[in-house]
Write a protein that holds these residues in place. Sequence first.
Motif, PDB file in Angstrom:
ATOM      1  N   VAL A 256     -87.297 -42.573  58.446  1.00 47.88           N
ATOM      2  CA  VAL A 256     -87.692 -43.844  59.055  1.00 47.88           C
ATOM      3  C   VAL A 256     -88.961 -44.296  58.526  1.00 47.88           C
ATOM      4  O   VAL A 256     -89.891 -43.724  58.106  1.00 47.88           O
ATOM      5  N   ALA A 257     -88.902 -45.668  58.269  1.00 44.01           N
ATOM      6  CA  ALA A 257     -89.866 -46.576  57.877  1.00 44.01           C
ATOM      7  C   ALA A 257     -89.913 -47.874  58.743  1.00 44.01           C
ATOM      8  O   ALA A 257     -88.770 -48.101  59.446  1.00 44.01           O
ATOM      9  N   ALA A 258     -90.943 -48.408  58.709  1.00 45.67           N
ATOM     10  CA  ALA A 258     -91.140 -49.769  59.232  1.00 45.67           C
ATOM     11  C   ALA A 258     -91.548 -50.632  58.563  1.00 45.67           C
ATOM     12  O   ALA A 258     -92.004 -50.663  57.615  1.00 45.67           O
ATOM     13  N   TYR A 259     -91.032 -51.973  58.919  1.00 48.73           N
ATOM     14  CA  TYR A 259     -91.430 -53.212  58.153  1.00 48.73           C
ATOM     15  C   TYR A 259     -92.194 -54.322  59.172  1.00 48.73           C
ATOM     16  O   TYR A 259     -91.640 -54.673  60.443  1.00 48.73           O
ATOM     17  N   GLY A 260     -93.328 -54.846  58.727  1.00 52.05           N
ATOM     18  CA  GLY A 260     -93.970 -55.897  59.445  1.00 52.05           C
ATOM     19  C   GLY A 260     -94.961 -55.080  60.401  1.00 52.05           C
ATOM     20  O   GLY A 260     -94.961 -54.682  61.496  1.00 52.05           O
ATOM     21  N   ALA A 261     -96.447 -55.111  59.697  1.00 53.32           N
ATOM     22  CA  ALA A 261     -97.580 -54.463  60.502  1.00 53.32           C
ATOM     23  C   ALA A 261     -98.114 -55.504  61.440  1.00 53.32           C
ATOM     24  O   ALA A 261     -99.251 -56.043  61.327  1.00 53.32           O
ATOM     25  N   ALA A 262     -97.030 -55.982  62.422  1.00 50.91           N
ATOM     26  CA  ALA A 262     -97.286 -57.275  63.173  1.00 50.91           C
ATOM     27  C   ALA A 262     -98.044 -56.577  64.464  1.00 50.91           C
ATOM     28  O   ALA A 262     -97.853 -55.474  64.931  1.00 50.91           O
ATOM     29  N   ALA A 263     -98.616 -57.590  65.107  1.00 53.14           N
ATOM     30  CA  ALA A 263     -99.254 -57.171  66.480  1.00 53.14           C
ATOM     31  C   ALA A 263     -98.224 -56.652  67.452  1.00 53.14           C
ATOM     32  O   ALA A 263     -98.423 -55.706  68.186  1.00 53.14           O
TER      33      ALA A 263
ATOM     34  N   PRO B 107     -97.530 -40.885  62.761  1.00 51.26           N
ATOM     35  CA  PRO B 107     -96.934 -40.926  61.512  1.00 51.26           C
ATOM     36  C   PRO B 107     -95.803 -39.790  61.499  1.00 51.26           C
ATOM     37  O   PRO B 107     -95.035 -39.891  60.442  1.00 51.26           O
ATOM     38  N   ASP B 108     -95.665 -39.092  62.505  1.00 51.08           N
ATOM     39  CA  ASP B 108     -94.628 -37.860  62.444  1.00 51.08           C
ATOM     40  C   ASP B 108     -93.248 -38.493  62.622  1.00 51.08           C
ATOM     41  O   ASP B 108     -92.187 -37.947  62.303  1.00 51.08           O
ATOM     42  N   LEU B 109     -93.209 -39.599  63.313  1.00 52.13           N
ATOM     43  CA  LEU B 109     -91.793 -40.430  63.583  1.00 52.13           C
ATOM     44  C   LEU B 109     -91.757 -41.560  62.517  1.00 52.13           C
ATOM     45  O   LEU B 109     -90.629 -41.710  62.485  1.00 52.13           O
ATOM     46  N   ILE B 110     -92.615 -42.211  62.468  1.00 53.63           N
ATOM     47  CA  ILE B 110     -92.847 -43.169  61.421  1.00 53.63           C
ATOM     48  C   ILE B 110     -93.973 -43.165  60.379  1.00 53.63           C
ATOM     49  O   ILE B 110     -95.049 -43.429  60.680  1.00 53.63           O
ATOM     50  N   PRO B 111     -93.741 -42.549  59.399  1.00 53.98           N
ATOM     51  CA  PRO B 111     -94.532 -42.485  58.456  1.00 53.98           C
ATOM     52  C   PRO B 111     -95.502 -43.273  57.731  1.00 53.98           C
ATOM     53  O   PRO B 111     -96.592 -43.248  57.453  1.00 53.98           O
ATOM     54  N   TYR B 112     -94.826 -44.524  57.500  1.00 49.72           N
ATOM     55  CA  TYR B 112     -95.528 -45.712  56.974  1.00 49.72           C
ATOM     56  C   TYR B 112     -94.779 -47.011  57.423  1.00 49.72           C
ATOM     57  O   TYR B 112     -93.834 -47.102  57.677  1.00 49.72           O
ATOM     58  N   VAL B 113     -95.517 -47.959  57.407  1.00 52.26           N
ATOM     59  CA  VAL B 113     -95.301 -49.450  57.500  1.00 52.26           C
ATOM     60  C   VAL B 113     -95.419 -50.385  56.145  1.00 52.26           C
ATOM     61  O   VAL B 113     -96.543 -50.007  55.460  1.00 52.26           O
TER      62      VAL B 113
ATOM     63  N   LEU C 175     -90.701 -49.349  49.809  1.00 55.34           N
ATOM     64  CA  LEU C 175     -89.350 -49.323  50.390  1.00 55.34           C
ATOM     65  C   LEU C 175     -88.394 -49.160  49.226  1.00 55.34           C
ATOM     66  O   LEU C 175     -87.382 -48.129  49.588  1.00 55.34           O
ATOM     67  N   ARG C 176     -88.492 -49.657  48.181  1.00 56.20           N
ATOM     68  CA  ARG C 176     -87.617 -49.270  47.153  1.00 56.20           C
ATOM     69  C   ARG C 176     -87.829 -47.997  46.265  1.00 56.20           C
ATOM     70  O   ARG C 176     -86.772 -47.366  46.150  1.00 56.20           O
ATOM     71  N   ALA C 177     -89.065 -47.498  46.495  1.00 59.62           N
ATOM     72  CA  ALA C 177     -89.389 -46.148  45.962  1.00 59.62           C
ATOM     73  C   ALA C 177     -88.703 -45.193  47.059  1.00 59.62           C
ATOM     74  O   ALA C 177     -88.319 -44.122  46.336  1.00 59.62           O
ATOM     75  N   ARG C 178     -88.596 -45.157  48.216  1.00 61.47           N
ATOM     76  CA  ARG C 178     -88.226 -44.132  48.980  1.00 61.47           C
ATOM     77  C   ARG C 178     -87.076 -44.304  49.575  1.00 61.47           C
ATOM     78  O   ARG C 178     -86.557 -43.343  50.144  1.00 61.47           O
ATOM     79  N   ARG C 179     -86.732 -45.627  49.861  1.00 62.99           N
ATOM     80  CA  ARG C 179     -85.185 -46.045  50.258  1.00 62.99           C
ATOM     81  C   ARG C 179     -84.876 -45.189  51.618  1.00 62.99           C
ATOM     82  O   ARG C 179     -84.023 -44.191  51.733  1.00 62.99           O
ATOM     83  N   PRO C 180     -85.607 -45.580  52.538  1.00 64.57           N
ATOM     84  CA  PRO C 180     -85.534 -44.866  54.077  1.00 64.57           C
ATOM     85  C   PRO C 180     -83.880 -44.913  54.478  1.00 64.57           C
ATOM     86  O   PRO C 180     -83.228 -46.009  54.355  1.00 64.57           O
ATOM     87  N   ASP C 181     -83.555 -44.018  55.478  1.00 61.77           N
ATOM     88  CA  ASP C 181     -82.243 -44.082  55.992  1.00 61.77           C
ATOM     89  C   ASP C 181     -82.303 -45.221  57.048  1.00 61.77           C
ATOM     90  O   ASP C 181     -81.201 -45.994  57.285  1.00 61.77           O
TER      91      ASP C 181
END
Length: 406
Positions: free
Chosen positions: A311-318, A331-337, A362-368
């Motif tokens: 799992v990854a996230a997009y948008g380091a938004a408020a 980070p154990d549930l979402i390792p990076y944004v 994201l292109r390097a890791r291709r999250p599910d």
Amino acid sequence: MTQLCRHCATPLSIRFLNLGFAPPSNAYLNPEDLQKPEVTYPLRLLACGQCRLVQTEDYAASDELFTDTYAYFSSTSKGWLDHAERYANMVTDRFALGPDSQVMEVASNDGYLLKNFVAKGIPCVGIEPTKSTADAARALGIPVVQEFFGTDLAPSLAEADLIIGNNVYAHVPDINDFTAGLKTALKPGGVITLEFPHLMELVEHRQFDTVYHEHFSYLSLLTVERIFKAAGLRIFDVEQLPTHGGSLRIFGCQEAADHVQSAAVATVLAQEQARGMDEDGFYQSFQSQADAVKDDFLKFLLSAKAEGKSVAAYGAAAKGNTIMNYAGVRPDLIPYVCDAAAAKIGKLMPGSHIPIFAPAELRARRPDYLVILPWNIAAEVKTQCADLAALGTRFVTAVPKLTVNQ
């Protein structure tokens, strides 16, 4: 000690939302900051039984939230830039703005909007307290007064034909002083336009993640009309916008100005009345709705982890910081944004301490799964990441309800 309403000084007793404690949503961390204590503040909202202003119970001083390193740059989103350009064209035509006009934007950020007036040859000035964004605007040739706006500053400014405030009205701790400043800085026949998230939409679509310390107020037309009237201003038109999950754009003027009130004002007020926004019950049921969104999001993340899915996230938004801190995501549930804003890349999300990378990761890791935290620009993000979808990545949004795209 009972807190008094920031507008009408009525004692506040209606509990609207309690999100516990959290750091300021835009207080992104450098790696070395992890060796230091992290400051958190209560994140609780109360509603006024008199004027219906929803407001933070405890808040940090504005100069602690909007610092020189403030990391929100409006120009990051193409959709928002397009929105700003359409607005500039509309008001220029509607109010016959030209080289003899004066346009002022409060909270002008990085010049995302005023650059359109510069291009048209219309004199303008930005009011922006944060150095990082003010410097970006100046680089575009936009004059900027680097101060907080209010009655202290307003008399020193040239009276404006148009005063703009996009997503700033909710950010001011003293809404009465700010509104009085608008009146002082406005020409007798001038126009104020303010855009802000609509409280009616926030509740109906369970958008509790738009709650953070920088948002001191949560607004309806019902309430803003009362605040304007108390300051000697009136609202003569209103538009309902899709931005930020549902916003209002109000058009205001001096009480004695000859701008004719449109039927839209009565229409929106009637909508709010029909939904019970002048009754206590509307404000007393939101906590359970917010909890349902949070619980479903956390269940999804725990299930994905148990299944061995990435799992990854997009948008380091408020808004992302709000939901992740309330849900206790780490980070154990979402390792990076990933985020396109250069000012955020290499930093960590406040509270959760999740690292922020460039979108190329994201292109390097291709999250599910890719969790789109700023759900208000989900369509834009999906278009940008269509190549990931073709490789099997599924897009996830949590608000207003958990949605996982095939």
